[in-house]
Every structure is written in C-alpha cells, then in structure tokens.
Design an enzyme around this catalytic site. Structure first.
Site, short mmCIF file in Angstrom:
data_model
loop_
_atom_site.label_atom_id
_atom_site.label_comp_id
_atom_site.label_asym_id
_atom_site.label_seq_id
_atom_site.Cartn_x
_atom_site.Cartn_y
_atom_site.Cartn_z
CB SER A 49 -0.92 0.00 1.23
OG SER A 49 -0.16 -0.03 2.42
CE LYS A 50 3.26 2.22 5.02
NZ LYS A 50 2.64 3.28 5.85
CG ASP A 51 3.88 0.77 -4.60
OD1 ASP A 51 4.89 0.71 -3.88
OD2 ASP A 51 3.65 -0.06 -5.51
CB ALA A 54 6.16 6.22 -2.33
CB THR A 81 7.40 3.75 3.47
OG1 THR A 81 6.16 3.50 4.12
CG2 THR A 81 7.40 5.18 2.94
#
Length: 348
Positions: A49-51, A54, A81
């Site tokens: 999910s950190k895409d 970022a 992340t």
C-alpha cells in the site's frame, strides 16, 4: 486509470499504482456471519500500500517546486515505504536514503539495497528521541545533506491524503457502497485514516476498526488521548503499532482499536496461505486475526460487509513468519505448525 488493465500499455510501473482488487475470503471466515473481503495491496507494483503515499507525496513535492531532478529523498521506514520511495526515485531520477528499523526483515533490507537505496539500519528497541532511532537518524541526514527532502510519513498529512484520494474511493466503488466495516492495521496511520475519512464522508455509519500491537501506544491513546510510555515494550510485527503518536493518524475517524499478538498474527498469516492461497505479509495475518477476535465478541451480523486491508506480500517475510526456524526461535511453533519435512524431497 481504468480498472481493466488488459488492453493498455503503461509508460512505467508508476502508472500501475492503485486500483488493487478486492477478494472474498472463503475459508478463514467460513462460519462467520457476514461477508469478508480482502483489499490486496500486494497488487501494487511495489507490492504494498505504501506505493500510494510514495507517489503522492513525491509528486506533490514536485508540484510545489520542493524537489528537482537529482535531489535526495530521505525517509524512515520499516521497509515497505522505503521500497516504494526507492522505486519512485528510480523512475523520477532522485537519490534515495533510508533509515530502517533493525526489526525489519533481512528480506526487506536486501530489497531496499537492490533498488539502489543507501540504507541505515537503526536499533528498533530505543526511544523515539534517541539519536540512534531511525527517526533521529533520518532527521540528522536531512540536516547534513544539501538538497535533500525528508518525507517524514509519520507527520505528513499527505500520507493520509493519498488514501483519502485513492484507497477510500476504490473500496466504496468496489463494494457499491455496501461496506459496513473497515478493519486495517495502524502504524503511521495514513492508510486507515485517509480511507476512513473518505468512507465516513460517504456513509458515517461505516465502522472503522484499527489493529494495534501489544507493546504499542496507539490503542490506549485513542481511548484516553494520553501518551503512556508504560505501554511500550518490544514486539515483532513490522509496520504495525508505534512508540510515538503520529500526526498522520486521525484518531477521530477511527471508532475503536483492537490489539493482536505477534504469535497469533504469524499463525494467521500462514493460515491465509494454506487455506485461501493468499500469500500476505505479517500485517495481513494481523488484520484477519483481529477479525477473528472481533467475531468472538459477536459484533458482526449476516448483512455486514467487512473489508480488510492486506498491506503487503508474504515474500517480504521469508526469513520471518514463513521461515520454520524463525518461528521455532520465537516459540511460535505448535502442533499445527510443526515443520513438514516430508514436503521436501531431495533427489540424489
């Protein structure tokens, strides 16, 4: 970007961020009332999910003129992340430096190095204001390196905004507005907070349940609005819970928190792989474990639609949750998880 990706050639991997699928669970929650659905964030190109944050934070910095080609991006991360930032940095032409907790799996650290990032591994079990903590190391590097930008996901409102603009609308559309409960892990709090804000803007009755770790301060802070350092002790789950209060967390948007143990979460992550064929990470196990515990409290009904966010892919935990030796070393192996040596046969 259309949900149907079959007929399009994308310019780069960043165009694949978001629009992750929902998948119904059929075995782990088989005897539970209601419908249980997983949001599989491992379908992002960086497998987490950190895409989303970022890309959103970096593009906002570009739009505001804060970042220019060749600058250095610095961040604190438990691994996911950092990978996403390194991926975006490669495509956009930035240097990347990451301060990582020693609790992060060796797999994650190796992946960060493979993506061209310079990695500082910092001790996990120190106070947030200790100069050796990954928070303080990142701050120091930002001061020392000219032309650097510190993402600071724990205290960056864009972390929350990214999910308000993407994850929340996706879940609302994919469930046709029928979602009744969202269950998501809380670390920086950006994922659960932004998603919750959007869902509650559409239907204030949607219940938002945050998953916390034993050894973290988040649940008690939510209940009392007081930081209690006595809550803090070492735990093993990565990307879940905190020893500080992130401003990226909107505690008012979360209805309640539930804590899960390291061991139960590890077992449930393995159970997901064995029964659902979903190779999710440690926090995916944690969120389903939370649902199991909530079911014991009889809070779900037949008409409920419960969406769980599965943050990342199990391949990032091959030296931990999915490694028999690590599980044995933690004392997590019971009769149901004894190593099956018969599953491997060496041909001589």
């Amino acid at each position: 970007m259309p949900l149907d990706r079959q007929s399009k050639i994308f310019n780069n991997v960043l165009e694949l961020v978001g629009n992750t699928p929902l998948v119904k669970l059929n075995h782990v929650t088989k005897n539970f009332p209601g419908t249980y659905i997983a949001k599989l964030e491992a379908f992002n190109p960086g497998q987490s999910s950190k895409d989303r944050i970022a890309l959103h934070i970096i593009e906002e910095a570009e739009r505001k003129g804060i970042l220019k080609h060749g600058d250095t991006i610095i961040e604190t991360t438990s691994g996911n992340t950092g990978f996403s930032i390194a991926m975006v940095s490669i495509i956009k032409g930035y240097e990347c430096i990451l301060a990582v907790s020693s609790k992060s799996s060796p797999d994650k650290i190796d992946m960060l190095k493979s993506m061209g990032a310079k990695v500082y591994v910092c001790p996990a079990n120190v106070k947030a204001d200790d100069p050796r903590s990954y928070y303080e190391v990142a701050k120091r590097l930002h001061k020392e390196i000219e032309g650097s930008v510190y993402i600071n996901q724990y205290f960056n409102e864009l972390n929350t905004e990214a999910h308000y603009k993407s994850t929340g609308p996706e879940i609302w559309q994919q469930t046709h507005g029928k979602i009744t409960h969202l269950v998501a892990c809380s670390g920086t709090g950006g994922t659960i907070s932004g998603t919750a804000q959007y869902l509650k803007s559409q239907n204030p009755e949607v219940k938002i349940i945050g998953v916390d770790a034993y050894g973290s301060v988040l649940k008690k802070y939510h209940e009392t609005r007081e930081f209690d350092a006595n809550e803090i002790y070492p735990y093993r789950i990565e990307g879940l819970g905190k020893n500080l209060i992130p401003t990226a967390t909107d505690f008012d948007a979360i209805d309640t928190f539930i804590k899960v143990t390291d061991e139960d979460s590890a077992h449930t992550a393995r159970e997901l792989a064995h029964t659902e064929g979903i190779f999710g990470g440690y926090t995916s196990g944690a969120v389903v474990q939370a649902v199991k515990q909530l079911q014991e409290q009889s809070i779900f009904s037949d008409d409920d639609v419960v969406v769980m966010i599965f943050p990342d892919h199990g391949s990032r935990y091959m030296s931990k949750v999915f490694n028999d030796k690590w599980m044995e070393d933690q004392g997590f192996m019971d009769e149901t998880l004894k190593p099956n040596t018969k599953s491997i046969e060496y041909v001589k």
